[in-house]
Motif scaffolding. Structure first.
Motif, PDB file in Angstrom:
ATOM      1  N   LEU A   1     -30.334 -18.081 -18.015  1.00 30.68           N
ATOM      2  CA  LEU A   1     -30.596 -18.127 -16.576  1.00 30.68           C
ATOM      3  C   LEU A   1     -31.620 -17.080 -16.154  1.00 30.68           C
ATOM      4  CD1 LEU A   1     -28.938 -15.487 -15.260  1.00 30.68           C
ATOM      5  CD2 LEU A   1     -27.004 -16.993 -15.653  1.00 30.68           C
ATOM      6  N   GLY A   2     -32.065 -17.238 -14.896  1.00 30.14           N
ATOM      7  CA  GLY A   2     -32.968 -16.259 -14.298  1.00 30.14           C
ATOM      8  C   GLY A   2     -32.236 -15.508 -13.204  1.00 30.14           C
ATOM      9  N   SER A   3     -32.593 -14.220 -13.035  1.00 26.31           N
ATOM     10  CA  SER A   3     -31.883 -13.451 -12.010  1.00 26.31           C
ATOM     11  C   SER A   3     -32.648 -12.180 -11.672  1.00 26.31           C
ATOM     12  CB  SER A   3     -30.468 -13.102 -12.482  1.00 26.31           C
ATOM     13  OG  SER A   3     -30.542 -12.225 -13.590  1.00 26.31           O
TER      14      SER A   3
ATOM     15  N   MET B   1     -30.733 -21.456  -0.277  1.00 25.67           N
ATOM     16  CA  MET B   1     -29.404 -21.202   0.309  1.00 25.67           C
ATOM     17  C   MET B   1     -29.088 -19.713   0.388  1.00 25.67           C
ATOM     18  SD  MET B   1     -27.572 -23.337   1.808  1.00 25.67           S
ATOM     19  CE  MET B   1     -25.899 -22.696   1.697  1.00 25.67           C
ATOM     20  N   GLN B   2     -29.817 -18.882  -0.370  1.00 27.93           N
ATOM     21  CA  GLN B   2     -29.666 -17.423  -0.179  1.00 27.93           C
ATOM     22  C   GLN B   2     -29.965 -17.082   1.272  1.00 27.93           C
ATOM     23  OE1 GLN B   2     -31.744 -14.800  -2.836  1.00 27.93           O
ATOM     24  NE2 GLN B   2     -31.507 -16.138  -4.613  1.00 27.93           N
ATOM     25  N   ILE B   3     -31.099 -17.592   1.765  1.00 30.40           N
ATOM     26  CA  ILE B   3     -31.519 -17.277   3.136  1.00 30.40           C
ATOM     27  C   ILE B   3     -30.539 -17.878   4.145  1.00 30.40           C
ATOM     28  CG2 ILE B   3     -33.408 -17.433   4.802  1.00 30.40           C
ATOM     29  CD1 ILE B   3     -34.126 -15.850   2.305  1.00 30.40           C
TER      30      ILE B   3
ATOM     31  N   THR C   1     -36.704 -27.219  -4.632  1.00 31.24           N
ATOM     32  CA  THR C   1     -37.046 -27.063  -6.047  1.00 31.24           C
ATOM     33  C   THR C   1     -36.049 -26.161  -6.762  1.00 31.24           C
ATOM     34  OG1 THR C   1     -38.457 -25.173  -5.567  1.00 31.24           O
ATOM     35  CG2 THR C   1     -39.486 -27.355  -5.537  1.00 31.24           C
ATOM     36  N   HIS C   2     -35.183 -25.526  -5.987  1.00 28.29           N
ATOM     37  CA  HIS C   2     -34.145 -24.662  -6.554  1.00 28.29           C
ATOM     38  C   HIS C   2     -33.057 -24.478  -5.480  1.00 28.29           C
ATOM     39  CE1 HIS C   2     -36.843 -20.962  -5.251  1.00 28.29           C
ATOM     40  NE2 HIS C   2     -36.744 -21.882  -4.311  1.00 28.29           N
ATOM     41  N   THR C   3     -31.930 -23.876  -5.873  1.00 36.15           N
ATOM     42  CA  THR C   3     -30.866 -23.651  -4.892  1.00 36.15           C
ATOM     43  C   THR C   3     -31.067 -22.333  -4.139  1.00 36.15           C
ATOM     44  OG1 THR C   3     -29.570 -22.946  -6.831  1.00 36.15           O
ATOM     45  CG2 THR C   3     -29.011 -25.075  -5.856  1.00 36.15           C
TER      46      THR C   3
ATOM     47  N   PHE D   1     -40.395 -12.349 -13.956  1.00 40.03           N
ATOM     48  CA  PHE D   1     -40.866 -12.284 -12.574  1.00 40.03           C
ATOM     49  C   PHE D   1     -40.342 -13.463 -11.776  1.00 40.03           C
ATOM     50  CE2 PHE D   1     -43.596 -13.634  -9.128  1.00 40.03           C
ATOM     51  CZ  PHE D   1     -43.651 -12.485  -8.374  1.00 40.03           C
ATOM     52  N   PHE D   2     -39.755 -13.180 -10.621  1.00 39.85           N
ATOM     53  CA  PHE D   2     -39.504 -14.187  -9.590  1.00 39.85           C
ATOM     54  C   PHE D   2     -39.965 -13.565  -8.283  1.00 39.85           C
ATOM     55  CE2 PHE D   2     -36.163 -15.058 -12.785  1.00 39.85           C
ATOM     56  CZ  PHE D   2     -36.437 -16.397 -13.058  1.00 39.85           C
ATOM     57  N   PRO D   3     -40.526 -14.375  -7.382  1.00 41.60           N
ATOM     58  CA  PRO D   3     -41.059 -13.796  -6.136  1.00 41.60           C
ATOM     59  C   PRO D   3     -39.984 -13.114  -5.292  1.00 41.60           C
ATOM     60  CG  PRO D   3     -41.834 -16.066  -6.446  1.00 41.60           C
ATOM     61  CD  PRO D   3     -40.786 -15.809  -7.493  1.00 41.60           C
ATOM     62  N   PHE D   4     -38.722 -13.568  -5.429  1.00 41.05           N
ATOM     63  CA  PHE D   4     -37.675 -13.134  -4.490  1.00 41.05           C
ATOM     64  C   PHE D   4     -36.700 -12.135  -5.095  1.00 41.05           C
ATOM     65  CE2 PHE D   4     -35.232 -16.433  -6.642  1.00 41.05           C
ATOM     66  CZ  PHE D   4     -36.222 -17.348  -6.960  1.00 41.05           C
ATOM     67  N   THR D   5     -36.956 -11.697  -6.330  1.00 47.10           N
ATOM     68  CA  THR D   5     -36.128 -10.622  -6.903  1.00 47.10           C
ATOM     69  C   THR D   5     -37.038  -9.535  -7.451  1.00 47.10           C
ATOM     70  OG1 THR D   5     -35.967 -11.969  -8.918  1.00 47.10           O
ATOM     71  CG2 THR D   5     -34.040 -11.931  -7.484  1.00 47.10           C
TER      72      THR D   5
ATOM     73  N   HIS E   1     -29.525 -30.059 -11.790  1.00 49.29           N
ATOM     74  CA  HIS E   1     -28.541 -29.296 -11.009  1.00 49.29           C
ATOM     75  C   HIS E   1     -28.616 -27.809 -11.320  1.00 49.29           C
ATOM     76  CE1 HIS E   1     -26.993 -33.385 -11.277  1.00 49.29           C
ATOM     77  NE2 HIS E   1     -26.384 -33.165 -10.118  1.00 49.29           N
ATOM     78  N   GLN E   2     -28.452 -27.017 -10.290  1.00 42.52           N
ATOM     79  CA  GLN E   2     -28.407 -25.566 -10.480  1.00 42.52           C
ATOM     80  C   GLN E   2     -27.144 -24.999  -9.847  1.00 42.52           C
ATOM     81  OE1 GLN E   2     -32.032 -23.938  -8.767  1.00 42.52           O
ATOM     82  NE2 GLN E   2     -33.010 -23.893 -10.781  1.00 42.52           N
ATOM     83  N   ILE E   3     -26.801 -23.793 -10.282  1.00 46.80           N
ATOM     84  CA  ILE E   3     -25.827 -22.998  -9.540  1.00 46.80           C
ATOM     85  C   ILE E   3     -26.492 -21.662  -9.220  1.00 46.80           C
ATOM     86  CG2 ILE E   3     -23.621 -21.778  -9.590  1.00 46.80           C
ATOM     87  CD1 ILE E   3     -22.438 -24.011 -11.138  1.00 46.80           C
TER      88      ILE E   3
ATOM     89  N   PHE F   1     -27.727  -8.768  -5.770  1.00 46.12           N
ATOM     90  CA  PHE F   1     -28.322  -9.448  -6.930  1.00 46.12           C
ATOM     91  C   PHE F   1     -28.190 -10.945  -6.734  1.00 46.12           C
ATOM     92  CE2 PHE F   1     -23.928  -8.629  -8.665  1.00 46.12           C
ATOM     93  CZ  PHE F   1     -23.542  -9.941  -8.939  1.00 46.12           C
ATOM     94  N   ALA F   2     -29.072 -11.664  -7.410  1.00 49.90           N
ATOM     95  CA  ALA F   2     -29.047 -13.124  -7.332  1.00 49.90           C
ATOM     96  C   ALA F   2     -29.317 -13.675  -8.715  1.00 49.90           C
ATOM     97  CB  ALA F   2     -30.091 -13.632  -6.335  1.00 49.90           C
ATOM     98  N   PHE F   3     -28.806 -14.873  -8.951  1.00 44.88           N
ATOM     99  CA  PHE F   3     -29.127 -15.535 -10.215  1.00 44.88           C
ATOM    100  C   PHE F   3     -29.131 -17.032  -9.982  1.00 44.88           C
ATOM    101  CE2 PHE F   3     -24.525 -14.772 -10.108  1.00 44.88           C
ATOM    102  CZ  PHE F   3     -24.014 -16.046 -10.320  1.00 44.88           C
ATOM    103  N   GLY F   4     -29.805 -17.746 -10.893  1.00 49.79           N
ATOM    104  CA  GLY F   4     -29.818 -19.204 -10.799  1.00 49.79           C
ATOM    105  C   GLY F   4     -29.797 -19.782 -12.196  1.00 49.79           C
ATOM    106  N   MET F   5     -28.852 -20.710 -12.410  1.00 49.31           N
ATOM    107  CA  MET F   5     -28.774 -21.313 -13.752  1.00 49.31           C
ATOM    108  C   MET F   5     -28.791 -22.832 -13.627  1.00 49.31           C
ATOM    109  SD  MET F   5     -24.774 -20.809 -14.712  1.00 49.31           S
ATOM    110  CE  MET F   5     -24.463 -19.271 -13.837  1.00 49.31           C
TER     111      MET F   5
HETATM  112  N1  PHE Z   1     -34.517 -20.016  -8.424  1.00 48.81           N
HETATM  113  C1  PHE Z   1     -34.930 -19.611  -9.741  1.00 48.81           C
HETATM  114  C2  PHE Z   1     -35.365 -20.830 -10.521  1.00 48.81           C
HETATM  115  O1  PHE Z   1     -35.072 -21.936 -10.144  1.00 48.81           O
HETATM  116  C3  PHE Z   1     -33.799 -18.921 -10.484  1.00 48.81           C
HETATM  117  C4  PHE Z   1     -33.408 -17.629  -9.843  1.00 48.81           C
HETATM  118  C5  PHE Z   1     -32.413 -17.591  -8.894  1.00 48.81           C
HETATM  119  C6  PHE Z   1     -34.030 -16.439 -10.204  1.00 48.81           C
HETATM  120  C7  PHE Z   1     -32.028 -16.387  -8.330  1.00 48.81           C
HETATM  121  C8  PHE Z   1     -33.671 -15.252  -9.655  1.00 48.81           C
HETATM  122  C9  PHE Z   1     -32.660 -15.210  -8.712  1.00 48.81           C
HETATM  123  O2  PHE Z   1     -36.018 -20.714 -11.554  1.00 48.81           O
END
Ligand code: PHE
Length: 348
Positions: free
Chosen positions: A288-290, A175-177, A170-172, A249-253, A209-211, A314-318
């Motif tokens: 984006l979210g991060s 691949m962090q893990i 559902t997201h990239t 809020f994101f569960p992993f950040t 698509h996400q990065i 730090f992490a982000f997803g766009m």
């Molecule tokens: N994976 C999140 C999403 O799809 C975006 C995200 C990535 C948020 C990395 C925080 C850190 O919405």
């Protein structure tokens, strides 16, 4: 004997004049003047003739030989001239014809071009590119990313399940893990790829698509995140952009932020009475979210060298579609997938 010489001359002259090509002419030269030909034989045998015949025969034979040599040379020139003429006519190029029009080359799809543009920005900042599986386990997609067992994203209404513990990612972020399992810190990675959600309207397609971005090192702070994303925003949306972080809020950040970029729409490009279609007159656009990698996430990969007490990240997803649409004013996401060349030709 002079009679025979006259006959040879007549025969040879007729044949040489009729020769149709230089190859045939060469054959005739051999036949009439070559080493085994009759005329040279006569000349060689002069000494065996009775003395009174030697003078006239030799003279006649020599004259004929010279005449034939001259005739062959002349015919040879004629033929060569004709052959050149023909060659030139065959090879003629009409320089007044229009040149061959360049073949259409095609171009990159807007999404591909946008992905590469974003990749280039992060490559320039020292990140590397990785890719991962689109069919993913629930463990990587949710569990190891600190999603509570009841987190709504796990719902079958939102996520495509392949089996009970396998989903279309559902997201990239999974691949962090995987990236941290594959190598110890420091880590500076971006991960482009397809993702899947059960959504379908003007701003959502079931596949998009996400990065993902992930930076893990010692002493990484939220300021590093902000600086990195500011550099990204300026490279993609213009050098006078600003970014702003909003709590989310994101569960992993933890903390998590949503990142906005200052509106890049020229203020005089839409009628003053109309709301700006990019920022709705708020001056900011969400891109984006991060957030900072949650220590709980590191605890899932602690055995691979990620001690939550020692490192930060730090992490982000766009969404690539979102970036492309914002940047180019594309009003409907589905235009990106219709494959209408009249739309696609405008980019790239
Ligand atoms: N994976 C999140 C999403 O799809 C975006 C995200 C990535 C948020 C990395 C925080 C850190 O919405």
């Amino acid at each position: 004997m002079t009679q025979r010489i006259a006959e040879l001359r007549a025969e040879a002259e007729a044949a040489i004049s009729a020769a149709a090509g230089s190859a045939e002419l060469e054959q005739l030269r051999v036949r009439y003047l070559g080493r085994k030909a009759e005329l040279p034989n006569i000349l060689r045998a002069i000494a065996t003739l009775p003395p009174e015949e030697r003078g006239p025969t030799g003279k006649a034979a020599n004259q004929v030989r010279q005449a034939l040599e001259g005739l062959i040379a002349q015919r040879s020139e004629q033929l060569a001239g004709g052959e050149l003429e023909q060659q030139l006519r065959r090879d003629v190029v009409d320089v007044t014809l229009p040149g061959a029009p360049p073949q259409p080359l095609g171009r990159l799809h807007l999404l591909t071009a946008t992905r590469r543009e974003i990749e280039d920005v992060f490559l320039g900042l020292g990140f590397r590119i990785a890719e991962g599986p689109e069919v993913e386990t629930v463990y990587y997609n949710f569990d190891a990313l600190n999603h509570a067992p009841t987190h709504p994203a796990r719902d079958r209404q939102d996520t495509f399940y392949v089996t009970d513990d396998v989903v279309l990612r559902t997201h990239t972020s999974p691949m962090q893990i995987r990236a941290m399992e594959a190598q110890p810190p420091p880590l500076y990675l971006i991960i482009p790829g397809r993702v899947y959600r059960r959504d379908n309207d003007a701003t959502h397609t079931p596949q998009f698509h996400q990065i993902e971005g992930l930076a893990v090192d010692e002493d990484i702070t939220l300021a590093d995140l902000k600086g990195t994303l500011l550099a990204f925003a300026r490279a993609i949306f213009g050098s006078d952009r600003e970014v702003r972080l909003r709590p989310h809020f994101f569960p992993f950040t933890e903390p998590s932020v949503e990142v906005d970029v200052s509106c890049f729409m020229a203020h005089d490009s839409h009628p003053p009475a109309q709301r700006c279609r990019v920022c709705k007159d708020t001056g900011w656009v969400e891109i984006l979210g991060s957030g900072m990698v949650d220590p709980n996430v590191f605890s899932y990969v602690a055995e691979y060298g990620y001690d939550p007490e020692k490192i930060q990240g730090f992490a982000f997803g766009m969404g690539i579609e979102r970036i492309a649409m914002l940047k180019h004013g594309v009003p409907d996401l589905r235009l990106l997938y219709d494959n209408d060349v009249r739309f696609l030709e405008q980019f790239g």
